[in-house]
Design a protein around this motif. Structure first.
Motif, PDB file in Angstrom:
ATOM      1  N   ASP A 187      47.330  41.211  31.179  1.00 26.90           N
ATOM      2  CA  ASP A 187      46.253  41.898  30.460  1.00 26.90           C
ATOM      3  C   ASP A 187      45.284  42.524  31.478  1.00 26.90           C
ATOM      4  OD1 ASP A 187      43.981  42.627  28.983  1.00 26.90           O
ATOM      5  OD2 ASP A 187      44.350  41.052  27.503  1.00 26.90           O
ATOM      6  N   LEU A 188      45.342  43.854  31.585  1.00 27.40           N
ATOM      7  CA  LEU A 188      44.517  44.554  32.572  1.00 27.40           C
ATOM      8  C   LEU A 188      43.030  44.441  32.239  1.00 27.40           C
ATOM      9  CD1 LEU A 188      44.354  46.348  35.068  1.00 27.40           C
ATOM     10  CD2 LEU A 188      44.610  48.344  33.562  1.00 27.40           C
ATOM     11  N   ILE A 189      42.682  44.497  30.958  1.00 26.58           N
ATOM     12  CA  ILE A 189      41.274  44.392  30.561  1.00 26.58           C
ATOM     13  C   ILE A 189      40.723  43.025  30.934  1.00 26.58           C
ATOM     14  CG2 ILE A 189      39.679  44.365  28.600  1.00 26.58           C
ATOM     15  CD1 ILE A 189      41.448  46.391  27.226  1.00 26.58           C
ATOM     16  N   LEU A 190      41.509  41.982  30.699  1.00 25.94           N
ATOM     17  CA  LEU A 190      41.083  40.632  31.042  1.00 25.94           C
ATOM     18  C   LEU A 190      40.915  40.491  32.559  1.00 25.94           C
ATOM     19  CD1 LEU A 190      40.420  37.782  30.092  1.00 25.94           C
ATOM     20  CD2 LEU A 190      42.850  37.238  30.239  1.00 25.94           C
ATOM     21  N   GLN A 191      41.865  41.077  33.307  1.00 22.46           N
ATOM     22  CA  GLN A 191      41.770  41.021  34.759  1.00 22.46           C
ATOM     23  C   GLN A 191      40.486  41.711  35.240  1.00 22.46           C
ATOM     24  OE1 GLN A 191      45.252  42.225  37.009  1.00 22.46           O
ATOM     25  NE2 GLN A 191      43.980  43.105  38.611  1.00 22.46           N
ATOM     26  N   ASN A 192      40.171  42.863  34.654  1.00 28.47           N
ATOM     27  CA  ASN A 192      38.954  43.582  35.044  1.00 28.47           C
ATOM     28  C   ASN A 192      37.693  42.804  34.666  1.00 28.47           C
ATOM     29  OD1 ASN A 192      40.351  45.721  36.176  1.00 28.47           O
ATOM     30  ND2 ASN A 192      40.356  46.932  34.299  1.00 28.47           N
ATOM     31  N   THR A 193      37.768  42.079  33.567  1.00 24.42           N
ATOM     32  CA  THR A 193      36.625  41.262  33.168  1.00 24.42           C
ATOM     33  C   THR A 193      36.388  40.153  34.177  1.00 24.42           C
ATOM     34  OG1 THR A 193      37.030  41.697  30.813  1.00 24.42           O
ATOM     35  CG2 THR A 193      35.658  39.795  31.356  1.00 24.42           C
ATOM     36  N   PHE A 194      37.467  39.511  34.604  1.00 25.10           N
ATOM     37  CA  PHE A 194      37.340  38.489  35.646  1.00 25.10           C
ATOM     38  C   PHE A 194      36.783  39.103  36.937  1.00 25.10           C
ATOM     39  CE2 PHE A 194      40.429  35.671  33.338  1.00 25.10           C
ATOM     40  CZ  PHE A 194      39.636  34.535  33.352  1.00 25.10           C
ATOM     41  N   PHE A 195      37.227  40.320  37.247  1.00 25.99           N
ATOM     42  CA  PHE A 195      36.739  40.983  38.452  1.00 25.99           C
ATOM     43  C   PHE A 195      35.228  41.235  38.353  1.00 25.99           C
ATOM     44  CE2 PHE A 195      35.688  44.679  41.005  1.00 25.99           C
ATOM     45  CZ  PHE A 195      36.284  44.372  42.225  1.00 25.99           C
ATOM     46  N   ASP A 196      34.774  41.703  37.188  1.00 24.73           N
ATOM     47  CA  ASP A 196      33.343  41.949  36.976  1.00 24.73           C
ATOM     48  C   ASP A 196      32.540  40.652  37.109  1.00 24.73           C
ATOM     49  OD1 ASP A 196      33.789  44.612  36.569  1.00 24.73           O
ATOM     50  OD2 ASP A 196      33.742  44.503  34.380  1.00 24.73           O
ATOM     51  N   ILE A 197      33.103  39.574  36.567  1.00 25.03           N
ATOM     52  CA  ILE A 197      32.410  38.285  36.642  1.00 25.03           C
ATOM     53  C   ILE A 197      32.319  37.805  38.078  1.00 25.03           C
ATOM     54  CG2 ILE A 197      32.595  35.839  36.033  1.00 25.03           C
ATOM     55  CD1 ILE A 197      33.754  36.742  33.333  1.00 25.03           C
ATOM     56  N   ARG A 198      33.417  37.950  38.822  1.00 25.45           N
ATOM     57  CA  ARG A 198      33.377  37.523  40.220  1.00 25.45           C
ATOM     58  C   ARG A 198      32.373  38.348  41.022  1.00 25.45           C
ATOM     59  NH1 ARG A 198      38.484  37.740  44.344  1.00 25.45           N
ATOM     60  NH2 ARG A 198      38.081  39.970  44.078  1.00 25.45           N
ATOM     61  N   SER A 199      32.317  39.652  40.765  1.00 24.03           N
ATOM     62  CA  SER A 199      31.352  40.503  41.462  1.00 24.03           C
ATOM     63  C   SER A 199      29.925  40.094  41.117  1.00 24.03           C
ATOM     64  CB  SER A 199      31.579  41.976  41.083  1.00 24.03           C
ATOM     65  OG  SER A 199      32.869  42.410  41.473  1.00 24.03           O
ATOM     66  N   GLY A 200      29.689  39.835  39.816  1.00 24.44           N
ATOM     67  CA  GLY A 200      28.360  39.398  39.393  1.00 24.44           C
ATOM     68  C   GLY A 200      27.994  38.048  39.979  1.00 24.44           C
ATOM     69  N   ALA A 201      28.981  37.168  40.094  1.00 23.99           N
ATOM     70  CA  ALA A 201      28.736  35.836  40.661  1.00 23.99           C
ATOM     71  C   ALA A 201      28.370  35.937  42.140  1.00 23.99           C
ATOM     72  CB  ALA A 201      29.956  34.950  40.465  1.00 23.99           C
ATOM     73  N   ASN A 202      29.087  36.799  42.870  1.00 26.82           N
ATOM     74  CA  ASN A 202      28.769  36.978  44.286  1.00 26.82           C
ATOM     75  C   ASN A 202      27.351  37.521  44.471  1.00 26.82           C
ATOM     76  OD1 ASN A 202      31.007  36.101  45.850  1.00 26.82           O
ATOM     77  ND2 ASN A 202      32.184  37.877  45.172  1.00 26.82           N
ATOM     78  N   TYR A 203      26.961  38.445  43.606  1.00 26.99           N
ATOM     79  CA  TYR A 203      25.603  38.990  43.692  1.00 26.99           C
ATOM     80  C   TYR A 203      24.578  37.925  43.324  1.00 26.99           C
ATOM     81  CZ  TYR A 203      21.645  42.147  43.154  1.00 26.99           C
ATOM     82  OH  TYR A 203      20.427  42.752  43.279  1.00 26.99           O
ATOM     83  N   GLN A 204      24.945  37.061  42.373  1.00 28.85           N
ATOM     84  CA  GLN A 204      24.031  35.988  41.978  1.00 28.85           C
ATOM     85  C   GLN A 204      23.832  35.003  43.129  1.00 28.85           C
ATOM     86  OE1 GLN A 204      22.740  36.483  38.875  1.00 28.85           O
ATOM     87  NE2 GLN A 204      21.200  35.038  39.594  1.00 28.85           N
ATOM     88  N   ILE A 205      24.885  34.746  43.878  1.00 23.11           N
ATOM     89  CA  ILE A 205      24.768  33.883  45.059  1.00 23.11           C
ATOM     90  C   ILE A 205      23.778  34.490  46.052  1.00 23.11           C
ATOM     91  CG2 ILE A 205      26.014  33.020  47.086  1.00 23.11           C
ATOM     92  CD1 ILE A 205      28.498  32.791  45.249  1.00 23.11           C
ATOM     93  N   TYR A 206      23.873  35.810  46.225  1.00 18.79           N
ATOM     94  CA  TYR A 206      22.932  36.511  47.119  1.00 18.79           C
ATOM     95  C   TYR A 206      21.496  36.363  46.623  1.00 18.79           C
ATOM     96  CZ  TYR A 206      20.238  40.468  48.867  1.00 18.79           C
ATOM     97  OH  TYR A 206      19.243  41.251  49.397  1.00 18.79           O
ATOM     98  N   LEU A 207      21.280  36.550  45.318  1.00 20.42           N
ATOM     99  CA  LEU A 207      19.930  36.445  44.752  1.00 20.42           C
ATOM    100  C   LEU A 207      19.379  35.025  44.888  1.00 20.42           C
ATOM    101  CD1 LEU A 207      20.258  38.586  41.490  1.00 20.42           C
ATOM    102  CD2 LEU A 207      19.157  39.222  43.642  1.00 20.42           C
ATOM    103  N   TYR A 208      20.240  34.039  44.645  1.00 21.77           N
ATOM    104  CA  TYR A 208      19.800  32.652  44.816  1.00 21.77           C
ATOM    105  C   TYR A 208      19.395  32.393  46.270  1.00 21.77           C
ATOM    106  CZ  TYR A 208      21.722  31.400  40.198  1.00 21.77           C
ATOM    107  OH  TYR A 208      21.969  31.300  38.853  1.00 21.77           O
ATOM    108  N   GLY A 209      20.167  32.964  47.198  1.00 22.97           N
ATOM    109  CA  GLY A 209      19.835  32.796  48.611  1.00 22.97           C
ATOM    110  C   GLY A 209      18.507  33.445  48.966  1.00 22.97           C
ATOM    111  N   GLU A 210      18.229  34.620  48.374  1.00 23.87           N
ATOM    112  CA  GLU A 210      16.949  35.294  48.619  1.00 23.87           C
ATOM    113  C   GLU A 210      15.785  34.456  48.088  1.00 23.87           C
ATOM    114  OE1 GLU A 210      16.279  38.620  50.163  1.00 23.87           O
ATOM    115  OE2 GLU A 210      18.061  37.664  51.003  1.00 23.87           O
ATOM    116  N   LEU A 211      15.981  33.842  46.933  1.00 22.14           N
ATOM    117  CA  LEU A 211      14.930  32.966  46.385  1.00 22.14           C
ATOM    118  C   LEU A 211      14.719  31.759  47.285  1.00 22.14           C
ATOM    119  CD1 LEU A 211      15.689  32.977  42.533  1.00 22.14           C
ATOM    120  CD2 LEU A 211      13.841  34.151  43.731  1.00 22.14           C
TER     121      LEU A 211
END
Length: 227
Positions: A187-211
């Protein structure tokens, strides 16, 4: 003294009395100001110690969130290995060993009782260090910015991903439904959703580090002010 034709001596006496009264008033005012400053300093020290406790707790919580979010990223990265496989390759893997999701996600819920009370009461001026005062004033804005991205990530997980995974998951054994869990890896849509979540998670790690970095600076300023 005036009746004895000694006006100069009288004036000197009167001026001396006035000077003594003024000096007495000034001394009283100075003592009062000193007492008020001492009371404010005592209050400031109590506030600083409470703030230090809250921010230490926030720093520890952020580290837990970073650990949890890094685990999410790792789990999704492992899923991508399965997305790269063909159905024939997937069929060779024991079904019980195939994970089709990740454990969970973290949210930041800061301990901000002391700071909120300080800001709402208008007593922030009790803090004498201007640099610390500015950082405390700006802290809620930094948290809100991080929480906005966090909410986007959580919504992506709880709504978009959950809706798509439902097509491949069953929480109740029911022979009427034949679900192919391995089909999700086509399922390509599901794969892209996981990709979006992983990208958002990586950015969230960055934001947590900034805090965390901001907290470290705040704690250093607080420690310098605590006597």
């Amino acid at each position: 003294m005036a009746d004895d034709n000694r006006p100069i001596q009288y004036m000197r006496y009167a001026v001396g009395e006035i000077v003594l009264v003024v000096i007495g008033i000034l001394i009283a005012l100075q003592i009062n100001n000193w007492n008020e400053a001492r009371k404010d300093k005592i209050i400031e020290q109590k506030v600083l110690k409470t703030l230090r406790s809250d921010f230490k707790s926030n720093k520890a919580q952020l580290q837990d969130n970073i650990d949890e979010t890094e685990k999410m990223v790792s789990d999704i990265s492992q899923l991508f290995e399965l997305f790269r496989m063909t159905q024939s390759e997937l069929s060779l893997i024991p079904k019980d060993s195939i994970r089709t999701g990740f454990g969970g996600y973290a949210t930041f819920n800061p301990s901000d009782g002391a700071l909120t009370s300080l800001l709402l009461s208008g007593n922030l001026n009790i803090i004498t260090n201007d640099s610390l005062k500015n950082k405390l004033t700006n802290w809620p804005n930094l948290v809100n910015d991080a929480k906005e991205d966090e909410n986007i990530l959580v919504e992506k997980i709880t709504k978009d991903l959950a809706k798509q995974e439902l097509e491949y998951q069953s929480y109740i054994n029911n022979p009427k439904f034949k679900l192919n869990r391995l089909a999700m890896f086509d399922d390509l849509i599901l794969q892209n959703t996981f990709f979006d979540i992983r990208s958002g998670a990586n950015y969230q790690i960055y934001l947590y580090g900034e805090l965390q970095n901001e907290i470290e600076e705040i704690l250093n300023l607080i420690d310098n002010e605590i006597r």
